[in-house]
Write a protein that holds these residues in place. Structure first.
Motif, PDB file in Angstrom:
ATOM      1  N   VAL A 213       0.845  -1.194   0.000  1.00 40.57           N
ATOM      2  CA  VAL A 213       0.000   0.000   0.000  1.00 40.57           C
ATOM      3  C   VAL A 213       0.878   1.242   0.000  1.00 40.57           C
ATOM      4  CG1 VAL A 213      -1.996  -1.040   1.151  1.00 40.57           C
ATOM      5  CG2 VAL A 213      -0.183  -0.007   2.531  1.00 40.57           C
ATOM      6  N   LEU A 214       0.259   2.355  -0.323  1.00 38.51           N
ATOM      7  CA  LEU A 214       0.906   3.655  -0.169  1.00 38.51           C
ATOM      8  C   LEU A 214       0.314   4.306   1.065  1.00 38.51           C
ATOM      9  CD1 LEU A 214       0.823   4.920  -3.872  1.00 38.51           C
ATOM     10  CD2 LEU A 214       2.660   3.695  -2.684  1.00 38.51           C
ATOM     11  N   LEU A 215       1.167   5.007   1.820  1.00 40.68           N
ATOM     12  CA  LEU A 215       0.767   5.596   3.097  1.00 40.68           C
ATOM     13  C   LEU A 215       1.137   7.065   3.156  1.00 40.68           C
ATOM     14  CD1 LEU A 215       2.161   2.662   5.228  1.00 40.68           C
ATOM     15  CD2 LEU A 215      -0.253   3.120   4.808  1.00 40.68           C
ATOM     16  N   GLY A 216       0.801   7.685   4.291  1.00 39.50           N
ATOM     17  CA  GLY A 216       1.124   9.085   4.500  1.00 39.50           C
ATOM     18  C   GLY A 216       2.606   9.366   4.371  1.00 39.50           C
ATOM     19  N   LEU A 217       2.917  10.489   3.781  1.00 40.26           N
ATOM     20  CA  LEU A 217       4.301  10.902   3.527  1.00 40.26           C
ATOM     21  C   LEU A 217       5.131  10.971   4.806  1.00 40.26           C
ATOM     22  CD1 LEU A 217       6.424  12.142   1.547  1.00 40.26           C
ATOM     23  CD2 LEU A 217       5.445  14.360   2.120  1.00 40.26           C
ATOM     24  N   ALA A 218       4.561  11.496   5.880  1.00 34.49           N
ATOM     25  CA  ALA A 218       5.310  11.734   7.115  1.00 34.49           C
ATOM     26  C   ALA A 218       5.265  10.533   8.054  1.00 34.49           C
ATOM     27  CB  ALA A 218       4.754  12.961   7.827  1.00 34.49           C
ATOM     28  N   ARG A 219       6.371  10.299   8.696  1.00 32.38           N
ATOM     29  CA  ARG A 219       6.451   9.263   9.723  1.00 32.38           C
ATOM     30  C   ARG A 219       5.760   9.808  10.968  1.00 32.38           C
ATOM     31  NH1 ARG A 219       9.328   4.808  11.456  1.00 32.38           N
ATOM     32  NH2 ARG A 219      10.294   4.994  13.503  1.00 32.38           N
ATOM     33  N   GLY A 220       5.048   8.959  11.665  1.00 34.71           N
ATOM     34  CA  GLY A 220       4.350   9.346  12.891  1.00 34.71           C
ATOM     35  C   GLY A 220       3.080   8.552  13.052  1.00 34.71           C
ATOM     36  N   ASP A 221       2.521   8.586  14.266  1.00 35.69           N
ATOM     37  CA  ASP A 221       1.366   7.753  14.566  1.00 35.69           C
ATOM     38  C   ASP A 221       0.112   8.522  14.960  1.00 35.69           C
ATOM     39  OD1 ASP A 221       2.585   5.251  14.049  1.00 35.69           O
ATOM     40  OD2 ASP A 221       3.704   5.436  15.924  1.00 35.69           O
ATOM     41  N   ASP A 222       0.180   9.828  14.932  1.00 35.24           N
ATOM     42  CA  ASP A 222      -0.986  10.628  15.310  1.00 35.24           C
ATOM     43  C   ASP A 222      -1.289  11.651  14.228  1.00 35.24           C
ATOM     44  OD1 ASP A 222      -1.453   9.586  18.043  1.00 35.24           O
ATOM     45  OD2 ASP A 222       0.569  10.368  18.389  1.00 35.24           O
ATOM     46  N   SER A 223      -2.580  11.926  14.072  1.00 38.87           N
ATOM     47  CA  SER A 223      -2.991  12.996  13.162  1.00 38.87           C
ATOM     48  C   SER A 223      -2.910  14.325  13.885  1.00 38.87           C
ATOM     49  CB  SER A 223      -4.442  12.783  12.712  1.00 38.87           C
ATOM     50  OG  SER A 223      -4.544  11.674  11.870  1.00 38.87           O
ATOM     51  N   VAL A 224      -2.627  15.373  13.145  1.00 42.04           N
ATOM     52  CA  VAL A 224      -2.628  16.723  13.690  1.00 42.04           C
ATOM     53  C   VAL A 224      -4.076  17.077  14.031  1.00 42.04           C
ATOM     54  CG1 VAL A 224      -2.184  19.144  13.115  1.00 42.04           C
ATOM     55  CG2 VAL A 224      -0.604  17.362  12.350  1.00 42.04           C
ATOM     56  N   PRO A 225      -4.332  17.612  15.225  1.00 42.92           N
ATOM     57  CA  PRO A 225      -5.705  17.984  15.580  1.00 42.92           C
ATOM     58  C   PRO A 225      -6.322  18.922  14.531  1.00 42.92           C
ATOM     59  CG  PRO A 225      -4.291  18.123  17.511  1.00 42.92           C
ATOM     60  CD  PRO A 225      -3.394  17.878  16.316  1.00 42.92           C
TER      61      PRO A 225
END
Length: 193
Positions: A59-71
């Motif tokens: 799959v393709l995923l979000g560009l940035a590494r991290g586990d939370d969305s910005v509020p």
């Protein structure tokens, strides 16, 4: 008629398979089909309600590494989302079928953060999304705004029947912390072994 594509059994990552087994054992999937996204390996694995692996794909995923969305990110225009904010959030999500603004069927993963699972989009040729999916490297699978882009044939064969017509569950493994911090039932599974 070619059957080579079906001859090879579906494969998945061991962490994905462990999470699937623990989710079913704990009843966390509530008798629903589910998917596990392994961000580290850029793979989705689809399971039936009993935890039987149906199929797995890059799959393709979000560009940035991290586990939370910005509020509040789900309320912003895409043009206002900075590259470092383009994460695919980790956790357990009650998924539901839906439609995007173009009327295409999608699976909502986190509606408030505007994260969905959908067929890979190829309109912007410079993104080379199909080529990225085909490479053995996972380094180039990070390109989206956070959505999970799935090859169209895999989406139609596995995602849509399992999650595209009814509610289900999507588990997204974290990449910056142990999975047990996001999924308490993994601790329970370890305690019983």
């Amino acid at each position: 008629m070619a059957v080579a594509a079906q001859a090879k059994p579906p494969s998945t990552t061991s962490e994905s398979a462990q999470l699937a087994q623990a989710a079913v054992a704990a009843g966390d999937n509530k008798g629903n089909a589910f998917a596990v996204i392994d961000k580290t390996r850029a793979r989705v694995s689809v399971y039936d309600a009993n935890g039987r692996l149906m199929g797995s794909s890059a799959v393709l995923l979000g560009l940035a590494r991290g586990d939370d969305s910005v509020p509040g990110i789900g309320e912003r225009k895409m043009a206002d989302i900075r590259p470092e904010e383009r994460t695919t959030p980790a956790g357990r999500f009650d998924s539901e079928p839906g439609r995007n603004l173009q009327g295409e069927d999608i699976v909502w993963v986190d509606y408030d953060a505007a994260i969905s699972m959908h067929r890979v989009r190829t309109a912007n040729k410079a993104d080379r999304r199909l080529e990225r999916l085909a490479t053995p490297s996972v380094a180039d699978n990070r390109i989206s705004y956070g959505c999970i882009n799935v090859p169209a044939t895999f989406y139609d064969r596995y995602i849509k029947p399992a999650l595209g017509d009814t509610r289900g569950v999507v588990y997204v493994l974290p990449e910056t912390m142990p999975a047990a911090r996001r999924f308490g039932f993994l601790n329970e599974a370890k305690a019983t072994h």
